[in-house]
Design an enzyme around this catalytic site. Structure first.
Site, PDB file in Angstrom:
ATOM      1  N   TYR A 146      -0.779  -0.631  10.710  1.00 45.62           N
ATOM      2  CA  TYR A 146      -1.187  -1.179   9.404  1.00 45.62           C
ATOM      3  C   TYR A 146      -0.058  -0.969   8.385  1.00 45.62           C
ATOM      4  O   TYR A 146       0.362  -1.898   7.695  1.00 45.62           O
ATOM      5  CB  TYR A 146      -2.481  -0.503   8.933  1.00 45.62           C
ATOM      6  CG  TYR A 146      -2.803  -0.771   7.476  1.00 45.62           C
ATOM      7  CD1 TYR A 146      -3.142  -2.040   7.040  1.00 45.62           C
ATOM      8  CD2 TYR A 146      -2.747   0.258   6.532  1.00 45.62           C
ATOM      9  CE1 TYR A 146      -3.410  -2.294   5.709  1.00 45.62           C
ATOM     10  CE2 TYR A 146      -3.014   0.021   5.188  1.00 45.62           C
ATOM     11  CZ  TYR A 146      -3.343  -1.260   4.786  1.00 45.62           C
ATOM     12  OH  TYR A 146      -3.601  -1.502   3.459  1.00 45.62           O
TER      13      TYR A 146
ATOM     14  N   SER B 200       0.827  -1.200   0.000  1.00 50.37           N
ATOM     15  CA  SER B 200       0.000   0.000   0.000  1.00 50.37           C
ATOM     16  C   SER B 200       0.868   1.259   0.000  1.00 50.37           C
ATOM     17  O   SER B 200       1.956   1.272   0.597  1.00 50.37           O
ATOM     18  CB  SER B 200      -0.855  -0.006   1.262  1.00 50.37           C
ATOM     19  OG  SER B 200      -1.463   1.251   1.444  1.00 50.37           O
TER      20      SER B 200
ATOM     21  N   LYS C   2       2.465  -3.788   6.425  1.00 49.90           N
ATOM     22  CA  LYS C   2       2.719  -3.881   4.982  1.00 49.90           C
ATOM     23  C   LYS C   2       4.224  -3.769   4.696  1.00 49.90           C
ATOM     24  O   LYS C   2       4.770  -4.488   3.864  1.00 49.90           O
ATOM     25  CB  LYS C   2       1.963  -2.763   4.233  1.00 49.90           C
ATOM     26  CG  LYS C   2       0.458  -2.956   4.203  1.00 49.90           C
ATOM     27  CD  LYS C   2       0.071  -4.129   3.331  1.00 49.90           C
ATOM     28  CE  LYS C   2      -1.416  -4.372   3.283  1.00 49.90           C
ATOM     29  NZ  LYS C   2      -1.794  -5.613   2.585  1.00 49.90           N
TER      30      LYS C   2
END
Ligand code: UFG
Length: 340
Positions: free
Chosen positions: A148, A124, A152
């Site tokens: 988060y 992302s 990633k």
């Protein structure tokens, strides 16, 4: 190719599956349905007029995953499965290390055991945090602002190191910008079990009169109209990027592997007010809004330089903001009709 798609009933996974089926790839989906619905599988089949194999499976279930690989000879894995809420990751960071990082490590170990050496991973643009330079290049500085994003980035690093130790592996890490829209048929779109707090789902709530107005988080950013700017990309363009990545991997037949990163966006930054205006115009629906305080953790702007994906993957986004707004409302309207 015989493709295993993890998280294939999610928003990006389901649309990517449609794009893969269109190119006659065989697809097996595994998903634990923690934030997606089995109806999505029917929708994929209705749109593509093809059958998809589905196995309800959690990637943390090592035995079940091993059994799946023992019974099937996959050529490649496209790995979407994972948790994806920034807010939730701040409240429950460990969930993100387990569901995202640990499951990816398990997946790679099982792949190795069964000699599957090709993977495309959903990363992302969140790894860039507040951009140091814009447009963002794959070489731009990374800045991790929440668990988060950390999850990633850990997975990216893991695969990078993994490839150094396993030189014949072919790995692509795709850093997605902001996918919105829906398949142009209106038969499939974003359908999570837990509602997201992203811009487009809120616009849809206001458009369908479930909410009175949209809150615009801040109009004092250093952008043209003061509202946040994002590289919104049509979900089907993003889906196509996976087909192009797969072609890239297949066309690199040599024994030497690689681990390449690509930013996947349109290359254009759209402001929140621009989205509201375009959505209103193409769908002829008013979207009342109020400017409120900035949302903590938001970056001011984020959009990508598209040249690397264009040059290496021979891919670029074709659809514009009007297409995104029109297609997403077609999907939402069909859902509203179905529920009435
Ligand atoms: N926004 C509003 N009102 C809302 C919701 C959002 O004004 O009700 C604004 C935000 O402040 C931001 C823009 O709309 O300026 C986009 O916000 P989103 O929540 O739609 O998207 P983000 O860029 O914050 O985050 C999303 C995903 C992340 C992902 C990232 C990729 O939620 O998981 O894009 O860059 F990592």
């Amino acid at each position: 190719m015989n493709v295993l798609v993890t998280g294939g009933t999610g928003f990006i996974g389901s649309h990517a599956t449609i794009a893969l089926l269109k190119k006659d790839h065989d697809v097996t989906i595994v998903d634990n349905l923690s934030n997606s619905k089995i109806d999505t599988l029917r929708a994929i089949e209705n749109v593509s007029l093809k059958k998809v194999r589905f196995i309800e499976l959690d990637l943390l279930d090592i035995k079940a995953l091993d059994c799946l690989f023992k019974k099937n000879k996959f050529d490649i894995v496209i790995h979407f499965a994972g948790s994806k809420s920034v807010n939730e990751s701040i409240e429950k960071p460990l969930k993100y290390y387990f569901n995202n990082v640990y499951s990816s490590i398990i997946l790679s170990q099982i792949m190795k055991k069964y000699d599957v050496k090709k993977i495309i991973f959903s990363s992302s643009a969140t790894v860039y945090g507040e951009p140091a330079d814009i447009p963002l290049k794959e070489s731009s500085k990374v800045s991790i602002l929440n668990p988060y994003a950390a999850s990633k980035y850990y997975i990216e690093n893991y695969f990078r190191e993994y490839q150094k130790q396993n030189k014949d592996w072919k790995i692509i890490l795709l850093r997605y910008f902001n996918p919105i829209g829906a398949h142009e048929s209106g038969l499939i779109g974003e359908s999570p079990k837990v509602p997201h707090n992203n811009l487009m789902p809120y616009i849809l709530k206001v458009a369908s009169k479930e909410s009175e107005y949209l809150q615009v988080f801040g109009d004092d950013y250093d952008t043209e109209d003061g509202t946040g700017v994002r590289d919104f990309i049509h979900i089907m363009d993003l889906a196509e990027a996976h087909v192009s990545s797969l072609d890239f991997i297949s066309s690199n037949q040599g024994p030497d592997g690689f681990c390449n990163i690509f930013n996947i966006g349109t290359g254009k930054g759209y402001s929140v007010l621009e989205i509201i205006e375009t959505f209103s115009k193409v769908n002829n629906i008013e979207i009342p809004y109020k400017i409120v305080d900035r949302r903590p953790g938001d970056v001011s702007q984020s959009y990508t330089d598209v040249s690397l994906a264009k040059k290496s993957l021979n891919w670029k986004a074709k659809k514009d903001l009007s297409d995104m707004c029109r297609d997403v409302w077609r999907w939402k309207s069909s859902q509203l009709k179905k529920n009435n």
